[in-house]
Design a protein around this motif. Structure first.
Motif, short mmCIF file in Angstrom:
data_model
loop_
_atom_site.label_atom_id
_atom_site.label_comp_id
_atom_site.label_asym_id
_atom_site.label_seq_id
_atom_site.Cartn_x
_atom_site.Cartn_y
_atom_site.Cartn_z
N ALA A 157 34.74 26.09 35.94
CA ALA A 157 35.10 25.79 37.33
C ALA A 157 36.58 25.44 37.44
O ALA A 157 37.27 25.89 38.36
CB ALA A 157 34.23 24.64 37.86
N GLU A 158 37.08 24.65 36.49
CA GLU A 158 38.50 24.30 36.49
C GLU A 158 39.37 25.54 36.27
O GLU A 158 40.40 25.70 36.91
CB GLU A 158 38.77 23.26 35.40
CG GLU A 158 40.19 22.75 35.39
CD GLU A 158 40.42 21.71 34.32
OE1 GLU A 158 41.59 21.55 33.92
OE2 GLU A 158 39.45 21.06 33.88
N ASN A 159 38.92 26.41 35.38
CA ASN A 159 39.67 27.65 35.13
C ASN A 159 39.71 28.53 36.37
O ASN A 159 40.75 29.15 36.65
CB ASN A 159 39.05 28.42 33.96
CG ASN A 159 39.32 27.76 32.63
OD1 ASN A 159 40.09 26.83 32.52
ND2 ASN A 159 38.63 28.25 31.60
N ASP A 160 38.60 28.60 37.12
CA ASP A 160 38.59 29.39 38.35
C ASP A 160 39.60 28.84 39.36
O ASP A 160 40.30 29.62 40.01
CB ASP A 160 37.19 29.39 38.97
CG ASP A 160 36.20 30.21 38.15
OD1 ASP A 160 36.64 31.05 37.33
OD2 ASP A 160 34.97 30.00 38.32
N LEU A 161 39.67 27.51 39.47
CA LEU A 161 40.66 26.92 40.38
C LEU A 161 42.09 27.26 39.94
O LEU A 161 42.95 27.58 40.77
CB LEU A 161 40.48 25.40 40.44
CG LEU A 161 39.23 24.88 41.13
CD1 LEU A 161 39.12 23.36 40.97
CD2 LEU A 161 39.24 25.25 42.59
N LEU A 162 42.32 27.20 38.64
CA LEU A 162 43.66 27.50 38.14
C LEU A 162 44.01 28.97 38.31
O LEU A 162 45.16 29.31 38.60
CB LEU A 162 43.78 27.08 36.67
CG LEU A 162 43.73 25.57 36.42
CD1 LEU A 162 43.69 25.28 34.92
CD2 LEU A 162 44.90 24.87 37.07
N VAL A 163 43.03 29.84 38.15
CA VAL A 163 43.27 31.28 38.36
C VAL A 163 43.64 31.53 39.81
O VAL A 163 44.59 32.28 40.10
CB VAL A 163 42.03 32.11 37.94
CG1 VAL A 163 42.10 33.52 38.47
CG2 VAL A 163 41.91 32.13 36.42
N ASN A 164 42.92 30.89 40.74
CA ASN A 164 43.25 31.05 42.16
C ASN A 164 44.65 30.53 42.46
O ASN A 164 45.40 31.16 43.21
CB ASN A 164 42.23 30.31 43.03
CG ASN A 164 40.89 31.01 43.04
OD1 ASN A 164 40.80 32.20 42.79
ND2 ASN A 164 39.84 30.26 43.34
N ARG A 165 45.00 29.40 41.88
CA ARG A 165 46.35 28.85 42.09
C ARG A 165 47.41 29.80 41.52
O ARG A 165 48.45 30.02 42.13
CB ARG A 165 46.46 27.48 41.44
CG ARG A 165 47.75 26.77 41.83
CD ARG A 165 47.88 25.44 41.16
NE ARG A 165 48.94 25.61 40.18
CZ ARG A 165 49.01 25.00 39.02
NH1 ARG A 165 48.10 24.17 38.65
NH2 ARG A 165 50.01 25.21 38.21
N ASN A 166 47.13 30.37 40.36
CA ASN A 166 48.08 31.31 39.76
C ASN A 166 48.25 32.55 40.63
O ASN A 166 49.38 33.06 40.76
CB ASN A 166 47.63 31.71 38.36
CG ASN A 166 47.84 30.61 37.36
OD1 ASN A 166 48.54 29.64 37.61
ND2 ASN A 166 47.23 30.76 36.19
N HIS A 167 47.16 33.03 41.25
CA HIS A 167 47.28 34.18 42.15
C HIS A 167 48.13 33.84 43.36
O HIS A 167 48.95 34.65 43.79
CB HIS A 167 45.89 34.65 42.59
CG HIS A 167 45.11 35.36 41.53
ND1 HIS A 167 45.60 36.44 40.82
CD2 HIS A 167 43.87 35.15 41.05
CE1 HIS A 167 44.70 36.85 39.95
NE2 HIS A 167 43.63 36.07 40.07
N GLN A 168 47.95 32.62 43.90
CA GLN A 168 48.76 32.21 45.04
C GLN A 168 50.23 32.10 44.66
O GLN A 168 51.10 32.54 45.41
CB GLN A 168 48.27 30.87 45.58
CG GLN A 168 46.93 30.94 46.26
CD GLN A 168 46.40 29.56 46.63
OE1 GLN A 168 46.92 28.55 46.18
NE2 GLN A 168 45.35 29.53 47.44
N LEU A 169 50.50 31.54 43.50
CA LEU A 169 51.90 31.41 43.06
C LEU A 169 52.52 32.78 42.79
O LEU A 169 53.68 33.01 43.10
CB LEU A 169 51.98 30.54 41.80
CG LEU A 169 51.69 29.05 42.01
CD1 LEU A 169 51.64 28.33 40.67
CD2 LEU A 169 52.72 28.43 42.92
N ASP A 170 51.72 33.68 42.22
CA ASP A 170 52.21 35.04 41.96
C ASP A 170 52.55 35.74 43.27
O ASP A 170 53.60 36.39 43.37
CB ASP A 170 51.16 35.83 41.17
CG ASP A 170 51.66 37.18 40.74
OD1 ASP A 170 52.82 37.27 40.28
OD2 ASP A 170 50.89 38.16 40.84
N ALA A 171 51.69 35.59 44.27
CA ALA A 171 51.96 36.20 45.57
C ALA A 171 53.21 35.59 46.20
O ALA A 171 54.02 36.30 46.80
CB ALA A 171 50.76 36.02 46.49
N GLU A 172 53.38 34.30 46.05
CA GLU A 172 54.57 33.64 46.61
C GLU A 172 55.84 34.11 45.91
O GLU A 172 56.86 34.35 46.56
CB GLU A 172 54.42 32.13 46.48
CG GLU A 172 55.50 31.36 47.18
CD GLU A 172 55.27 29.86 47.15
OE1 GLU A 172 56.24 29.13 47.39
OE2 GLU A 172 54.14 29.43 46.88
#
Length: 102
Positions: free
Chosen positions: A38-53
């Motif tokens: 679950a923590e990894n899924d949250l971090l993956v989502n955050r990484n996708h947001q940062l990558d898009a930014e």
């Protein structure tokens, strides 16, 4: 022979319940794995947001301008900046400078 089988069964049951890597340890590890997933899924989502930014910042100036406005408080030349400050509870609003003569 039956006694030997019974001793082996008791020995195996003991290892299963109380020995090294028993059922309680396995269940605790499974819960830890689920928590980590679950923590990894949250971090993956955050990484996708940062990558898009990052991609947005590299490609266009609008994102850079928005970041400068929001985080650094910058304004364009010729613009007026108004900051609205809420009144404190229990304190009457400040006089706006206009007289109120009836």
């Amino acid at each position: 022979m039956l006694l030997l089988l019974l001793v082996c069964l008791i020995g195996l049951q003991y290892r299963l319940w109380f020995g090294e890597a028993n059922l309680g340890d396995v269940q605790a590890l499974q819960q830890e794995i689920e928590r980590q997933r679950a923590e990894n899924d949250l971090l993956v989502n955050r990484n996708h947001q940062l990558d898009a930014e990052v991609k947005d910042l590299k490609q266009g100036l609008e994102a850079l301008e928005e970041r400068a406005r929001n985080q650094l408080g910058m304004i364009k030349e010729g613009e007026s900046f108004f900051q609205l400050v809420p009144a404190l509870p229990g304190k009457p609003p400040a006089d706006s400078g206009q007289s109120r003569n009836p």
